[in-house]
Design a protein around this motif. Structure first.
Motif, mmCIF file in Angstrom:
data_model
loop_
_atom_site.group_PDB
_atom_site.id
_atom_site.type_symbol
_atom_site.label_atom_id
_atom_site.label_comp_id
_atom_site.label_asym_id
_atom_site.label_seq_id
_atom_site.Cartn_x
_atom_site.Cartn_y
_atom_site.Cartn_z
ATOM 1 N N VAL A 4 0.842 -1.204 0.000
ATOM 2 C CA VAL A 4 0.000 0.000 0.000
ATOM 3 C C VAL A 4 0.874 1.249 0.000
ATOM 4 O O VAL A 4 0.661 2.183 -0.798
ATOM 5 N N PHE A 5 1.870 1.284 0.881
ATOM 6 C CA PHE A 5 2.730 2.468 0.956
ATOM 7 C C PHE A 5 3.471 2.672 -0.356
ATOM 8 O O PHE A 5 3.512 3.784 -0.889
ATOM 9 N N TRP A 6 4.042 1.600 -0.864
ATOM 10 C CA TRP A 6 4.857 1.715 -2.069
ATOM 11 C C TRP A 6 4.029 2.095 -3.288
ATOM 12 O O TRP A 6 4.456 2.901 -4.113
ATOM 13 N N SER A 7 2.836 1.541 -3.406
ATOM 14 C CA SER A 7 1.946 1.908 -4.525
ATOM 15 C C SER A 7 1.596 3.387 -4.458
ATOM 16 O O SER A 7 1.612 4.095 -5.478
ATOM 17 N N ASP A 8 1.275 3.871 -3.257
ATOM 18 C CA ASP A 8 0.975 5.297 -3.073
ATOM 19 C C ASP A 8 2.194 6.155 -3.387
ATOM 20 O O ASP A 8 2.079 7.239 -3.973
ATOM 21 N N SER A 9 3.359 5.662 -3.008
ATOM 22 C CA SER A 9 4.606 6.386 -3.263
ATOM 23 C C SER A 9 4.835 6.568 -4.761
ATOM 24 O O SER A 9 5.198 7.659 -5.220
ATOM 25 N N ILE A 10 4.615 5.504 -5.505
ATOM 26 C CA ILE A 10 4.783 5.566 -6.970
ATOM 27 C C ILE A 10 3.851 6.610 -7.575
ATOM 28 O O ILE A 10 4.245 7.389 -8.455
ATOM 29 N N GLU A 11 2.620 6.647 -7.093
ATOM 30 C CA GLU A 11 1.651 7.622 -7.600
ATOM 31 C C GLU A 11 2.062 9.050 -7.248
ATOM 32 O O GLU A 11 1.926 9.967 -8.053
ATOM 33 N N ARG A 12 2.581 9.241 -6.019
ATOM 34 C CA ARG A 12 3.041 10.582 -5.610
ATOM 35 C C ARG A 12 4.181 11.059 -6.511
ATOM 36 O O ARG A 12 4.205 12.219 -6.947
ATOM 37 N N LEU A 13 5.105 10.165 -6.805
ATOM 38 C CA LEU A 13 6.253 10.531 -7.640
ATOM 39 C C LEU A 13 5.832 10.808 -9.086
ATOM 40 O O LEU A 13 6.388 11.683 -9.745
ATOM 41 N N LYS A 14 4.850 10.060 -9.561
ATOM 42 C CA LYS A 14 4.367 10.267 -10.936
ATOM 43 C C LYS A 14 3.785 11.659 -11.122
ATOM 44 O O LYS A 14 3.830 12.223 -12.226
ATOM 45 N N ARG A 15 3.214 12.207 -10.058
ATOM 46 C CA ARG A 15 2.580 13.529 -10.154
ATOM 47 C C ARG A 15 3.604 14.669 -10.235
ATOM 48 O O ARG A 15 3.242 15.806 -10.520
ATOM 49 N N ILE A 16 4.874 14.377 -9.963
ATOM 50 C CA ILE A 16 5.924 15.393 -10.070
ATOM 51 C C ILE A 16 6.444 15.393 -11.502
ATOM 52 O O ILE A 16 7.106 14.440 -11.933
ATOM 53 N N GLU A 17 6.168 16.433 -12.244
ATOM 54 C CA GLU A 17 6.499 16.456 -13.667
ATOM 55 C C GLU A 17 7.979 16.711 -13.931
ATOM 56 O O GLU A 17 8.561 16.120 -14.833
ATOM 57 N N ASP A 18 8.586 17.593 -13.142
ATOM 58 C CA ASP A 18 9.999 17.910 -13.354
ATOM 59 C C ASP A 18 10.867 16.714 -12.943
ATOM 60 O O ASP A 18 10.807 16.247 -11.801
ATOM 61 N N SER A 19 11.686 16.231 -13.874
ATOM 62 C CA SER A 19 12.456 15.002 -13.634
ATOM 63 C C SER A 19 13.475 15.172 -12.515
ATOM 64 O O SER A 19 13.690 14.257 -11.714
ATOM 65 N N TYR A 20 14.124 16.356 -12.442
ATOM 66 C CA TYR A 20 15.134 16.544 -11.385
ATOM 67 C C TYR A 20 14.453 16.656 -10.016
ATOM 68 O O TYR A 20 14.936 16.094 -9.031
ATOM 69 N N GLU A 21 13.313 17.356 -9.972
ATOM 70 C CA GLU A 21 12.576 17.457 -8.708
ATOM 71 C C GLU A 21 12.100 16.072 -8.256
ATOM 72 O O GLU A 21 12.135 15.744 -7.066
ATOM 73 N N ARG A 22 11.679 15.263 -9.234
ATOM 74 C CA ARG A 22 11.249 13.912 -8.908
ATOM 75 C C ARG A 22 12.417 13.098 -8.336
ATOM 76 O O ARG A 22 12.262 12.368 -7.364
ATOM 77 N N SER A 23 13.584 13.287 -8.939
ATOM 78 C CA SER A 23 14.763 12.561 -8.451
ATOM 79 C C SER A 23 15.117 12.976 -7.023
ATOM 80 O O SER A 23 15.614 12.175 -6.233
ATOM 81 N N GLU A 24 14.860 14.242 -6.687
ATOM 82 C CA GLU A 24 15.121 14.735 -5.340
ATOM 83 C C GLU A 24 14.219 14.048 -4.316
ATOM 84 O O GLU A 24 14.594 13.881 -3.156
ATOM 85 N N ASN A 25 13.032 13.646 -4.753
ATOM 86 C CA ASN A 25 12.037 13.078 -3.836
ATOM 87 C C ASN A 25 12.097 11.555 -3.724
ATOM 88 O O ASN A 25 11.543 10.994 -2.774
ATOM 89 N N ILE A 26 12.759 10.899 -4.662
ATOM 90 C CA ILE A 26 12.762 9.434 -4.662
ATOM 91 C C ILE A 26 13.338 8.868 -3.368
ATOM 92 O O ILE A 26 12.714 8.048 -2.689
ATOM 93 N N LEU A 27 14.537 9.312 -3.010
ATOM 94 C CA LEU A 27 15.169 8.769 -1.814
ATOM 95 C C LEU A 27 14.480 9.249 -0.533
ATOM 96 O O LEU A 27 14.522 8.559 0.487
ATOM 97 N N LEU A 28 13.817 10.400 -0.609
ATOM 98 C CA LEU A 28 13.025 10.856 0.537
ATOM 99 C C LEU A 28 11.857 9.907 0.800
ATOM 100 O O LEU A 28 11.485 9.662 1.949
ATOM 101 N N GLU A 29 11.291 9.372 -0.281
ATOM 102 C CA GLU A 29 10.202 8.405 -0.148
ATOM 103 C C GLU A 29 10.685 7.152 0.595
ATOM 104 O O GLU A 29 9.960 6.588 1.414
ATOM 105 N N TRP A 30 11.903 6.727 0.304
ATOM 106 C CA TRP A 30 12.445 5.544 0.982
ATOM 107 C C TRP A 30 12.610 5.813 2.486
ATOM 108 O O TRP A 30 12.285 4.964 3.310
#
Length: 310
Positions: free
Chosen positions: A49-75
């Motif tokens: 559940v957490f990981w599926s929600d995490s994937i959806e949250r990251l998908k909503r970030i359009e800027d690729s570098y901003e998304r990369s900034e958030n990936i490890l924060l999700e972990w």
């Protein structure tokens, strides 16, 4: 655990390790009908559940570098979330880590042609972390080394490189690099991604002294010296010695202010003194200079002084 549940759980874990928590959850949900009390099933479902929600949250970030900034924060958020569970189910944690960092790696690979040196070093550092978490230490070291070449002397990069060497059984190199990283900028080191026993034991030992947050990061190198972990010395260049003495002078003056943050300044100054002592030792300086620094350490923190001279 019923046989049907066991077989379904095994299939779900495989899907999770392949980076597909949504499909894994489709397998898990029907299993509750026959085995509602399975703690392994409930734990794995929470991971999905957490990981599926995490994937959806990251998908909503359009800027690729901003998304990369958030990936490890999700972990890190996941680690905090799942740590509340009393009984961890290790196969689920292993599967989540494998799938999460495999997915993250693909995201970071898309950004490897970054031109800005600092941002490129960060992307290479994060790519190195992904490889490290996947157990591919050879590629992890290669990317972290390239990050250090691209933008030299970032404490965050050097610490990860140290971690890789220690995980590969090369503690001697790990100790040297950890010592450099924690002297350069301990506040820039992300402790959550360091995995080697060498540094984890040191972190836990420092935590046991009651330090948390930023203070913890500054006290780690102090206890690294006192505990014999940071025991491999190197000679400083004349420029480094000059800068070290300048830092000592600046911190000394800062500490004269009653409103100063002594919780941070004290370990910073102690660490500077330790490096100066190492320099004097390797340069075979006179006992008078060494005794002067020892006296400063004693006046600053008598308990650290007693542990240091043992």
């Amino acid at each position: 655990m019923e046989k049907k549940t066991e077989a379904g759980l095994k299939e779900a874990l495989t899907l999770m390790s392949l980076g597909n928590p949504a499909e894994a959850q489709k397998i898990i949900c029907p299993l509750f009908e026959n085995d509602l009390e399975s703690t392994e099933l409930m734990y794995t479902n929470k991971c999905c559940v957490f990981w599926s929600d995490s994937i959806e949250r990251l998908k909503r970030i359009e800027d690729s570098y901003e998304r990369s900034e958030n990936i490890l924060l999700e972990w890190k958020t996941f680690q905090s979330y799942i740590s509340r569970e009393d009984e961890p189910y290790e196969p689920a944690l292993t599967a989540v880590q494998q799938g999460f960092f495999a997915n993250a790696l693909e995201e970071f690979k898309k950004l490897l042609d970054e031109k800005d040196a600092l941002q490129k070093a960060e992307i290479y550092r994060k790519t190195g972390i992904c490889y490290k978490k996947l157990g591919d230490f050879e590629n992890a070291r290669a990317f972290l080394t390239e990050a250090n070449v691209t933008y030299p002397n970032l404490a965050s990069v050097i610490a990860e490189l140290a971690d890789c060497y220690s995980l590969c059984g090369e503690d001697k190199i790990g100790k040297v690099l950890f010592r450099e990283a924690f002297f350069t900028a301990p506040e820039d080191i992300d402790l959550d991604f360091l995995d080697s026993e060498l540094i984890k034991c040191l972190i836990e030992k420092t935590k046991s002294k009651g330090y948390t947050g930023k203070a913890l990061q500054y006290w780690i190198p102090v206890y690294g010296v006192l505990g014999g972990v940071f025991n491999i010395k190197r000679e400083l260049t004349s420029q480094e010695v000059a800068r070290l003495k300048k830092d000592i002078y600046a911190i000394d003056n800062e500490m004269k202010d009653p409103a100063c943050n002594s919780e941070i300044l004290t370990p910073r100054l102690l660490n500077c003194y330790f490096w100066l002592m190492d320099h004097y030792d390797l340069a075979r300086e006179t006992p008078a200079k060494i005794n002067e620094v020892l006296l400063r350490i004693k006046l600053l923190d008598s308990s650290v002084y007693e542990a240091y001279i043992k």
